[in-house]
Design a protein around this motif. Structure first.
Motif, short mmCIF file in Angstrom:
data_model
loop_
_atom_site.label_atom_id
_atom_site.label_comp_id
_atom_site.label_asym_id
_atom_site.label_seq_id
_atom_site.Cartn_x
_atom_site.Cartn_y
_atom_site.Cartn_z
N SER A 108 -17.98 -16.83 -15.27
CA SER A 108 -18.59 -15.90 -16.23
C SER A 108 -17.68 -14.71 -16.48
N GLU A 109 -17.06 -14.19 -15.42
CA GLU A 109 -16.15 -13.05 -15.55
C GLU A 109 -14.95 -13.42 -16.41
N CYS A 110 -14.44 -14.63 -16.20
CA CYS A 110 -13.28 -15.10 -16.97
C CYS A 110 -13.64 -15.29 -18.43
N GLU A 111 -14.81 -15.87 -18.71
CA GLU A 111 -15.25 -16.08 -20.10
C GLU A 111 -15.44 -14.75 -20.82
N LEU A 112 -16.03 -13.79 -20.10
CA LEU A 112 -16.24 -12.46 -20.69
C LEU A 112 -14.91 -11.81 -21.04
N SER A 113 -13.98 -11.77 -20.08
CA SER A 113 -12.70 -11.09 -20.32
C SER A 113 -11.88 -11.82 -21.38
N ASP A 114 -11.87 -13.16 -21.35
CA ASP A 114 -11.10 -13.91 -22.34
C ASP A 114 -11.61 -13.64 -23.75
N GLY A 115 -12.92 -13.49 -23.87
CA GLY A 115 -13.50 -13.19 -25.19
C GLY A 115 -13.02 -11.86 -25.73
N TYR A 116 -13.01 -10.83 -24.87
CA TYR A 116 -12.57 -9.50 -25.32
C TYR A 116 -11.06 -9.42 -25.49
N ILE A 117 -10.31 -10.14 -24.65
CA ILE A 117 -8.85 -10.19 -24.82
C ILE A 117 -8.51 -10.74 -26.20
N SER A 118 -9.26 -11.77 -26.60
CA SER A 118 -9.05 -12.38 -27.92
C SER A 118 -9.54 -11.47 -29.05
N ASP A 119 -10.76 -10.96 -28.92
CA ASP A 119 -11.36 -10.15 -30.00
C ASP A 119 -10.60 -8.86 -30.24
N LEU A 120 -10.15 -8.21 -29.16
CA LEU A 120 -9.48 -6.91 -29.30
C LEU A 120 -7.96 -7.03 -29.33
N LYS A 121 -7.48 -8.28 -29.29
CA LYS A 121 -6.03 -8.53 -29.34
C LYS A 121 -5.29 -7.77 -28.23
N ILE A 122 -5.80 -7.89 -27.00
CA ILE A 122 -5.15 -7.25 -25.86
C ILE A 122 -3.93 -8.07 -25.47
N LYS A 123 -2.75 -7.43 -25.50
CA LYS A 123 -1.51 -8.14 -25.16
C LYS A 123 -1.35 -8.18 -23.65
N THR A 124 -1.64 -9.35 -23.09
CA THR A 124 -1.50 -9.55 -21.65
C THR A 124 -1.12 -10.99 -21.38
N SER A 125 -0.38 -11.22 -20.30
CA SER A 125 0.03 -12.59 -19.99
C SER A 125 -1.18 -13.45 -19.62
N SER A 126 -2.20 -12.82 -19.02
CA SER A 126 -3.46 -13.49 -18.69
C SER A 126 -4.44 -12.44 -18.23
N GLY A 127 -5.69 -12.86 -18.00
CA GLY A 127 -6.69 -11.94 -17.47
C GLY A 127 -6.38 -11.49 -16.06
N LYS A 128 -5.41 -12.13 -15.41
CA LYS A 128 -5.05 -11.79 -14.04
C LYS A 128 -3.91 -10.76 -13.97
N GLN A 129 -3.40 -10.31 -15.10
CA GLN A 129 -2.34 -9.29 -15.07
C GLN A 129 -2.93 -7.96 -14.63
N ILE A 130 -2.21 -7.27 -13.75
CA ILE A 130 -2.68 -5.98 -13.22
C ILE A 130 -2.69 -4.94 -14.35
N ALA A 131 -3.78 -4.16 -14.44
CA ALA A 131 -4.00 -3.24 -15.56
C ALA A 131 -2.89 -2.20 -15.70
N GLN A 132 -2.35 -1.71 -14.58
CA GLN A 132 -1.37 -0.63 -14.66
C GLN A 132 -0.04 -1.09 -15.25
N THR A 133 0.18 -2.41 -15.35
CA THR A 133 1.45 -2.91 -15.91
C THR A 133 1.39 -3.06 -17.42
N LEU A 134 0.22 -2.83 -18.03
CA LEU A 134 0.10 -2.95 -19.48
C LEU A 134 0.47 -1.63 -20.17
N SER A 135 0.77 -1.72 -21.45
CA SER A 135 1.10 -0.51 -22.23
C SER A 135 -0.16 0.33 -22.44
N GLY A 136 0.04 1.57 -22.85
CA GLY A 136 -1.08 2.49 -23.04
C GLY A 136 -2.12 1.99 -24.02
#
Length: 501
Positions: free
Chosen positions: A375-403
């Motif tokens: 459920s957690e994966c489905e939720l995050s994948d949905g928002y990663i897609s909808d908001l166009k979050i540039k990340t290698s995967s949902g498992k990427q550590i938040a502090q390594t992403l751009s602002g």
């Protein structure tokens, strides 16, 4: 003064920088521009010793150098003002400025008097009206940014790197900073300046360096380009800035605030908010503008239940009175807050994207007392897609992403609560023009779907681009309200200036 040759840097196999070569000249301001994730901050962290491992070489004053930590870089004469604040909240301004380089008396004890005196002189120079003994935790974000600038100016640095130094300071503080930059230029210092505010680059920069996706795209003189050229070089395509097409016609009232007051925790006889009255309709975007200290952040925090013991007044959501004794109460009433400081208050930096997005809705993802990772994966994948979050995967550590992508994660975690009312405090602070445009599109889309949105911003063009109504604050009071077709930068700014000035 500084030559960078074939610098490359990877994180987990992903190239953050690839074969970057450039020169930084004394007595010049070199602007480094690019979208979030272009590699600007990574390059600056290499120059300042934060990242000691990289390919390529740095030549400083004619000799090859490699710094193992920021202290080595600082000792050599390279100072950095970080975009993300590096201050210790429990220490005073003076203690932060001299941290790691404390002054001592001939008897080996701390020379607190000298440190306070030098700090007060720096604060006077930067026109920050605070005492050296003031705790960092008692300062607003913009004031903390000024302290960061003061830390860098204390050193006798030859190269000064400024990473988004104006992202959280007022126009008057920006003017002071630009005056200091002119003085440093006359002293033949080499200045590296990173900013997403293209207009300010043309005021102070001599030359530019464009990075895109970790690669060097172009260098040149600022006098040879115009703002549109620079933006096109930065993103590699045309950007049409999003703007709300017209006034919201919704009549259903989502939020009503009457006689809201907030007492000062330090001085109960003083009020940070006084007699606040306004409403927000379904599908409406209310823009709130004010100068530093106007009470904008305090207003959003009070609506979100963060100052329950110090506040009075009536808050109604969809016609029902709501007692905001805590943020939990606000969430139950359908209110969500995206805070001003995403690093400190919006994210758990050591967790991954998936965990950050799901953290507000853990109860809904529980099965038989255990968290459902599916459920957690489905939720995050949905928002990663909808908001166009540039990340290698949902498992990427938040502090390594751009602002910009970090900001989208904060928005995603609150959208997951399905709020009726979304409070956005400086939602585009420190992010590039493309990421900013995407957040504008999201705000307008959410409003069209019926959400009520309040946006606090220090950028007047932003307020005018996305709002249906504008509310102006000064010294804890509402000084003006306008429909967007009645508003202009001039009249909004006039209403924002305290009458005591």
């Amino acid at each position: 003064m500084l030559v960078i040759e074939n610098i490359s840097k990877s994180f987990s196999g992903v190239k953050a920088l690839q074969d970057i070569s450039l020169c930084v000249l004394p007595g010049k301001v070199t602007a480094i521009i690019g979208e979030n994730g272009a590699g600007k901050s990574t390059l600056m962290k290499i120059l300042s010793g934060v990242y000691p491992e990289y390919e390529g070489k740095i030549i400083y004053n004619g000799r090859v150098v490699r710094f193992n930590n920021p202290k080595e870089a600082q000792k050599a004469g390279i100072a950095i003002i970080h975009q993300e604040l590096n201050l210790v909240a429990e220490l005073s301004i003076a203690e932060n400025i001299f941290l790691g380089r404390e002054l001592v008396t001939p008897w080996g004890t701390l020379d607190k008097k000298s440190m306070r005196q030098q700090t007060n002189l720096l604060l006077q120079k930067l026109k920050l009206n605070k005492d050296a003994d003031t705790l960092i935790s008692d300062l607003k974000i913009g004031q903390q940014q000024v302290v960061e600038i003061a830390k860098a100016l204390l050193t006798a640095a030859e190269v000064i790197i400024m990473d988004e130094p104006t992202s959280a300071i007022s126009d008057s503080e920006v003017a002071v900073l630009f005056t200091i930059i002119e003085e440093l230029r006359k002293e033949n210092k080499a200045l590296i300046y990173i900013s997403h505010k293209v207009d300010e680059l043309f005021k102070i920069a001599d030359c530019y360096v464009v990075l895109r996706d970790g690669r060097l795209i172009e260098t040149g003189e600022m006098s040879a380009v115009d703002p549109d050229d620079l933006i096109h070089k930065m993103v590699g395509r045309e950007i049409v800035m999003m703007q709300k097409s017209g006034l919201c016609q919704g009549e259903e009232q989502l939020l009503s605030v009457k006689n809201l007051k907030l007492r000062n925790a330090g001085r109960a006889s003083e009020y940070l908010l006084k007699d606040i009255n306004f409403s927000l309709n379904k599908g409406e975007v209310l823009g709130i503008f004010g100068l530093m200290g106007a009470g904008r952040t305090e207003l959003l925090e009070t609506l979100f239940g963060l100052h329950a013991k110090m506040s009075d007044g009536e808050i109604c959501v969809s016609g029902q009175p709501c007692k905001m004794k805590s943020p939990g109460d606000a969430i139950k009433c359908g209110i969500a807050l995206v805070p001003e400081d995403r690093k400190k208050d919006g994210l758990i930096l050591g967790l991954d994207v998936q965990q950050n997005i799901g953290i507000t809705t853990l109860n809904g993802m529980e099965k038989l007392g255990l968290l459902s990772f599916r459920s957690e994966c489905e939720l995050s994948d949905g928002y990663i897609s909808d908001l166009k979050i540039k990340t290698s995967s949902g498992k990427q550590i938040a502090q390594t992403l751009s602002g910009g992508n970090q900001q989208k994660i904060v928005i995603a975690k609150w959208l997951a609560t399905k709020p009726k009312i979304l409070l956005l405090d400086e939602p585009t602070r420190g992010i590039d023009i493309h990421a900013k445009n995407e957040i504008y599109k999201l705000i307008i889309k959410l409003a069209e779907e019926g959400m009520g949105i309040i946006v606090v911003s220090s950028e007047l063009p932003e307020i005018l681009a996305i709002s249906d109504k504008v509310m102006v604050m000064a010294e804890g009071c509402i000084t003006a309200k306008y429909l967007i077709n009645e508003a202009s930068e001039r009249i909004i700014l006039k209403a924002a200036i305290p009458k005591t000035i």
